[in-house]
Design a protein around this motif. Structure first.
Motif, PDB file in Angstrom:
ATOM      1  N   ASN A  81       0.812  -1.218   0.000  1.00  0.00           N
ATOM      2  CA  ASN A  81       0.000   0.000   0.000  1.00  0.00           C
ATOM      3  C   ASN A  81       0.849   1.273   0.000  1.00  0.00           C
ATOM      4  OD1 ASN A  81      -3.038  -0.877   0.555  1.00  0.00           O
ATOM      5  ND2 ASN A  81      -1.712  -2.186   1.783  1.00  0.00           N
ATOM      6  N   GLY A  82       2.137   1.119  -0.235  1.00  0.00           N
ATOM      7  CA  GLY A  82       3.056   2.240  -0.087  1.00  0.00           C
ATOM      8  C   GLY A  82       3.064   3.244  -1.229  1.00  0.00           C
ATOM      9  N   THR A  83       2.367   2.983  -2.317  1.00  0.00           N
ATOM     10  CA  THR A  83       2.355   3.910  -3.454  1.00  0.00           C
ATOM     11  C   THR A  83       1.507   5.134  -3.122  1.00  0.00           C
ATOM     12  OG1 THR A  83       2.462   2.003  -4.938  1.00  0.00           O
ATOM     13  CG2 THR A  83       1.910   4.147  -5.925  1.00  0.00           C
ATOM     14  N   THR A  84       2.072   6.311  -3.276  1.00  0.00           N
ATOM     15  CA  THR A  84       1.313   7.545  -3.078  1.00  0.00           C
ATOM     16  C   THR A  84       1.077   8.225  -4.432  1.00  0.00           C
ATOM     17  OG1 THR A  84       3.373   8.741  -2.638  1.00  0.00           O
ATOM     18  CG2 THR A  84       2.169   7.894  -0.729  1.00  0.00           C
ATOM     19  N   GLY A  85       0.290   9.276  -4.412  1.00  0.00           N
ATOM     20  CA  GLY A  85      -0.052   9.959  -5.647  1.00  0.00           C
ATOM     21  C   GLY A  85      -1.212   9.322  -6.386  1.00  0.00           C
ATOM     22  N   VAL A  86      -1.931   8.398  -5.709  1.00  0.00           N
ATOM     23  CA  VAL A  86      -3.102   7.760  -6.310  1.00  0.00           C
ATOM     24  C   VAL A  86      -4.286   8.723  -6.175  1.00  0.00           C
ATOM     25  CG1 VAL A  86      -4.622   5.756  -6.283  1.00  0.00           C
ATOM     26  CG2 VAL A  86      -2.199   5.510  -5.634  1.00  0.00           C
ATOM     27  N   VAL A  87      -4.840   9.122  -7.298  1.00  0.00           N
ATOM     28  CA  VAL A  87      -5.951  10.071  -7.294  1.00  0.00           C
ATOM     29  C   VAL A  87      -7.266   9.324  -7.510  1.00  0.00           C
ATOM     30  CG1 VAL A  87      -4.493  11.944  -8.153  1.00  0.00           C
ATOM     31  CG2 VAL A  87      -5.797  10.540  -9.774  1.00  0.00           C
ATOM     32  N   TRP A  88      -8.363   9.996  -7.164  1.00  0.00           N
ATOM     33  CA  TRP A  88      -9.695   9.422  -7.396  1.00  0.00           C
ATOM     34  C   TRP A  88     -10.559  10.481  -8.063  1.00  0.00           C
ATOM     35  CZ3 TRP A  88     -14.868   9.939  -6.824  1.00  0.00           C
ATOM     36  CH2 TRP A  88     -15.646   8.793  -7.038  1.00  0.00           C
ATOM     37  N   PRO A  89     -11.311  10.128  -9.113  1.00  0.00           N
ATOM     38  CA  PRO A  89     -11.372   8.806  -9.732  1.00  0.00           C
ATOM     39  C   PRO A  89     -10.239   8.601 -10.729  1.00  0.00           C
ATOM     40  CG  PRO A  89     -12.919  10.268 -10.817  1.00  0.00           C
ATOM     41  CD  PRO A  89     -12.325  11.058  -9.678  1.00  0.00           C
ATOM     42  N   GLY A  90     -10.032   7.353 -11.129  1.00  0.00           N
ATOM     43  CA  GLY A  90      -9.063   7.036 -12.158  1.00  0.00           C
ATOM     44  C   GLY A  90      -9.720   7.090 -13.528  1.00  0.00           C
ATOM     45  N   PHE A 117     -16.338   4.842   6.820  1.00  0.00           N
ATOM     46  CA  PHE A 117     -15.736   5.071   5.505  1.00  0.00           C
ATOM     47  C   PHE A 117     -14.854   6.294   5.632  1.00  0.00           C
ATOM     48  CE2 PHE A 117     -19.374   7.817   5.604  1.00  0.00           C
ATOM     49  CZ  PHE A 117     -19.137   8.878   4.743  1.00  0.00           C
ATOM     50  N   GLY A 118     -13.783   6.342   4.836  1.00  0.00           N
ATOM     51  CA  GLY A 118     -12.891   7.495   4.897  1.00  0.00           C
ATOM     52  C   GLY A 118     -11.648   7.264   4.069  1.00  0.00           C
ATOM     53  N   ALA A 119     -10.939   8.339   3.767  1.00  0.00           N
ATOM     54  CA  ALA A 119      -9.686   8.280   3.012  1.00  0.00           C
ATOM     55  C   ALA A 119      -8.601   9.003   3.816  1.00  0.00           C
ATOM     56  CB  ALA A 119      -9.846   8.922   1.636  1.00  0.00           C
ATOM     57  N   TYR A 120      -7.470   8.346   3.967  1.00  0.00           N
ATOM     58  CA  TYR A 120      -6.388   8.844   4.809  1.00  0.00           C
ATOM     59  C   TYR A 120      -5.745  10.102   4.218  1.00  0.00           C
ATOM     60  CZ  TYR A 120      -2.180   8.506   7.753  1.00  0.00           C
ATOM     61  OH  TYR A 120      -1.166   8.758   8.638  1.00  0.00           O
ATOM     62  N   SER A 121      -5.108  10.851   5.081  1.00  0.00           N
ATOM     63  CA  SER A 121      -4.586  12.172   4.714  1.00  0.00           C
ATOM     64  C   SER A 121      -3.434  12.131   3.729  1.00  0.00           C
ATOM     65  CB  SER A 121      -4.148  12.930   5.974  1.00  0.00           C
ATOM     66  OG  SER A 121      -3.183  12.195   6.705  1.00  0.00           O
ATOM     67  N   ASN A 122      -2.856  10.970   3.426  1.00  0.00           N
ATOM     68  CA  ASN A 122      -1.808  10.914   2.403  1.00  0.00           C
ATOM     69  C   ASN A 122      -2.353  11.158   1.004  1.00  0.00           C
ATOM     70  OD1 ASN A 122       0.328  10.490   4.098  1.00  0.00           O
ATOM     71  ND2 ASN A 122       0.493   8.296   3.753  1.00  0.00           N
ATOM     72  N   ALA A 123      -3.638  10.924   0.808  1.00  0.00           N
ATOM     73  CA  ALA A 123      -4.253  11.232  -0.484  1.00  0.00           C
ATOM     74  C   ALA A 123      -4.430  12.744  -0.608  1.00  0.00           C
ATOM     75  CB  ALA A 123      -5.602  10.535  -0.608  1.00  0.00           C
ATOM     76  N   ASP A 124      -4.446  13.240  -1.847  1.00  0.00           N
ATOM     77  CA  ASP A 124      -4.644  14.685  -2.023  1.00  0.00           C
ATOM     78  C   ASP A 124      -6.063  15.051  -1.615  1.00  0.00           C
ATOM     79  OD1 ASP A 124      -6.323  15.286  -4.817  1.00  0.00           O
ATOM     80  OD2 ASP A 124      -5.303  13.345  -4.807  1.00  0.00           O
ATOM     81  N   MET A 125      -6.226  16.257  -1.095  1.00  0.00           N
ATOM     82  CA  MET A 125      -7.506  16.660  -0.525  1.00  0.00           C
ATOM     83  C   MET A 125      -8.630  16.665  -1.545  1.00  0.00           C
ATOM     84  SD  MET A 125      -9.382  17.404   2.009  1.00  0.00           S
ATOM     85  CE  MET A 125      -8.313  17.758   3.414  1.00  0.00           C
ATOM     86  N   ALA A 126      -8.353  17.076  -2.766  1.00  0.00           N
ATOM     87  CA  ALA A 126      -9.408  17.118  -3.774  1.00  0.00           C
ATOM     88  C   ALA A 126      -9.949  15.713  -4.038  1.00  0.00           C
ATOM     89  CB  ALA A 126      -8.886  17.747  -5.064  1.00  0.00           C
ATOM     90  N   SER A 127      -9.044  14.729  -4.118  1.00  0.00           N
ATOM     91  CA  SER A 127      -9.485  13.348  -4.336  1.00  0.00           C
ATOM     92  C   SER A 127     -10.242  12.825  -3.119  1.00  0.00           C
ATOM     93  CB  SER A 127      -8.287  12.445  -4.625  1.00  0.00           C
ATOM     94  OG  SER A 127      -7.711  12.730  -5.884  1.00  0.00           O
ATOM     95  N   ARG A 128      -9.737  13.111  -1.935  1.00  0.00           N
ATOM     96  CA  ARG A 128     -10.424  12.674  -0.719  1.00  0.00           C
ATOM     97  C   ARG A 128     -11.844  13.226  -0.687  1.00  0.00           C
ATOM     98  NH1 ARG A 128      -7.215  14.476   4.372  1.00  0.00           N
ATOM     99  NH2 ARG A 128      -8.637  13.041   5.456  1.00  0.00           N
ATOM    100  N   ALA A 129     -11.982  14.492  -1.025  1.00  0.00           N
ATOM    101  CA  ALA A 129     -13.306  15.124  -0.987  1.00  0.00           C
ATOM    102  C   ALA A 129     -14.238  14.514  -2.037  1.00  0.00           C
ATOM    103  CB  ALA A 129     -13.176  16.621  -1.180  1.00  0.00           C
ATOM    104  N   ARG A 130     -13.708  14.265  -3.243  1.00  0.00           N
ATOM    105  CA  ARG A 130     -14.552  13.670  -4.295  1.00  0.00           C
ATOM    106  C   ARG A 130     -15.013  12.275  -3.896  1.00  0.00           C
ATOM    107  NH1 ARG A 130     -10.736  16.316  -7.820  1.00  0.00           N
ATOM    108  NH2 ARG A 130      -9.481  14.386  -7.928  1.00  0.00           N
TER     109      ARG A 130
END
Length: 442
Positions: free
Chosen positions: A310-319, A382-395
């Motif tokens: 799970n160490g890859t960062t920079g994963v955005v949502w949606p793909g 449900f939730g997305a951890y703070s390592n994800a970018d905020m815009a993706s977390r919010a979406r």
């Protein structure tokens, strides 16, 4: 979400409120490649070094080993029963039976008070609950607080398994603060790692804890709920969990026939395991709960308490991403993770594993279970951890919340003010993007 915690109890002298999320002790999880929905689970509360064995796949066929051991004899020791703070509100003793569908609807929009009372010692994971939090939560528009509680960490290991009086007093305080603000309260048995590891051995203690809890709070109002066990896993296979939840229901009902009970699905509260639940037909005052953290490689990217894949960062949502995301080597060595990144980088939005369709399909399946079983469902986490970018977390947060509400499910976001937090304790303010995703301005 496992093996027994062996944590140094470093009590933070003078610690108050929430601290920076770098001190956050979230739950360790790895995922077995055979899962139908590989990343279908979440963090939980253990130290980064205590990564458990692989998350079991949904065991939806009879398990020959799960039922082979005889049920342990129940403890004959008398369970100590106590009474709560007399200042807590009480229901009318003649109150009519609760309507479980109304109880489910009442839960509405909620938030987890995570990393506080499920820590070995409150404050050790950077969160100490404060009186002001409850008004802050209510004023934002939340209706419910789910309170993860490590009851097992504050009870005797031997019969009669008495829960510490001071800890009960602390839970009374939480109940008092929440009820004063008009919030619903879910008392969740969380972080009982020994129970997941060896359910047969821990059964007498598990039942004794619930006997004490239900006896103490049976006179409280109907907006207090009991949640039997967070994310059953490990030795709690679907067949073992069905037996255990039936015994727990009997135990609770021996003291409290009135309050609503919440039951998590097996396999870490996976929506795919809803079909395995076997709840007694004569038990009508039950809400079923599942948790949702898919895609896990997005919601838990770079978290140091989960597996290295799970160490890859920079994963955005949606793909798919605008530019290819190169997974870390550890992800390439795990088949499901490597396959996921291949699809994430190449598939169009309508079929991308980090696309809205996957979430919608999961919630459709959960609603199908509701219709077939005529029982309400609650999205407990449900939730997305703070390592994800905020815009993706919010979406992502907005879309999951919308799906829950579209299907008529109340929900509770993970969590208030730690690593996933909707609230920033250092700024004494909500993170606007997340709050708007959860409670849009009217």
């Amino acid at each position: 979400m496992m093996v027994s915690l062996s944590v140094l109890l470093l009590v933070f002298g003078g610690a108050a409120g929430c601290t920076d999320s770098t001190h956050n002790q979230e739950k360790a999880v790895t995922v077995k490649a055979g899962n139908v929905t590989p990343p279908a689970s979440k963090e939980e509360k253990t130290t980064p070094s205590q990564v458990p064995a692989a998350d079991p796949a949904p065991d939806l066929a009879p398990d020959s080993t799960a039922d082979s051991a005889p049920d342990p004899a129940p403890s004959t020791a008398e369970v100590p029963l106590t009474t709560p703070d007399p200042k807590l509100p009480k229901r009318d003793p003649q109150s009519a039976p609760l309507d479980v569908f109304q109880q489910s609807k009442q839960l509405g929009r909620g938030v987890n008070l995570g990393n506080a009372l499920e820590a070995p010692v409150e404050g050790q994971w950077g969160v100490t609950l404060e009186e002001s939090y409850f008004k802050t939560i209510k004023d934002a528009g939340f209706e419910t607080v789910r309170v993860p509680i490590k009851w097992s960490g504050h009870a005797d290991a031997n019969a009669p398994y008495a829960i510490e009086a001071a800890f009960f007093d602390r839970i009374d305080w939480v109940l008092g603060q929440a009820l004063k603000q008009g919030l619903n309260v879910v008392l969740d048995m969380h972080g009982y790692d020994e129970f997941n590891a060896n359910a047969d051995e821990q059964e007498p203690r598990f039942l004794a804890l619930w006997k004490q809890i239900s006896a103490r709070y049976k006179e409280l109002p109907g907006n207090v709920y009991y949640e039997l066990a967070n994310e059953p896993n490990g030795s709690l296979t679907w067949s073992k969990w069905n037996k255990m939840l039936n015994k727990a229901l009997d135990t609770v009902r021996s003291e409290d026939q009135w309050h609503t009970v919440i039951i998590d699905s097996a396999n870490w509260s996976n929506y795919a395991a809803l079909v395995s639940l076997d709840i007694p037909d004569n038990e009508h005052n039950v809400i079923v709960s599942f948790h949702y953290y898919d895609p896990f490689l997005f919601t838990h990217q770079g978290a140091n308490w989960v597996g290295p894949e799970n160490g890859t960062t920079g994963v955005v949502w949606p793909g798919p991403p605008a530019q290819k995301v190169e997974p870390v080597d550890a992800a390439k060595q795990v088949q499901w993770a490597n396959d996921w990144f291949d699809a994430y980088n190449t598939q169009p939005a309508e079929s991308n594993p980090a696309g809205p369709h996957a979430i919608a399909e999961a919630f459709d399946k959960a609603e199908s279970w509701v219709k077939e079983n005529k029982r309400p469902i609650w999205l407990g986490e449900f939730g997305a951890y703070s390592n994800a970018d905020m815009a993706s977390r919010a979406r992502w947060t907005s879309f999951v919340r919308e799906q829950a509400e579209k299907h008529g499910f109340g929900w509770s976001y993970w969590e208030f003010c730690a690593g996933f937090g909707v609230y920033d304790p250092s700024a004494n303010a909500y993170r606007k993007e997340l709050l708007d995703a959860l409670i849009p301005a009217k």
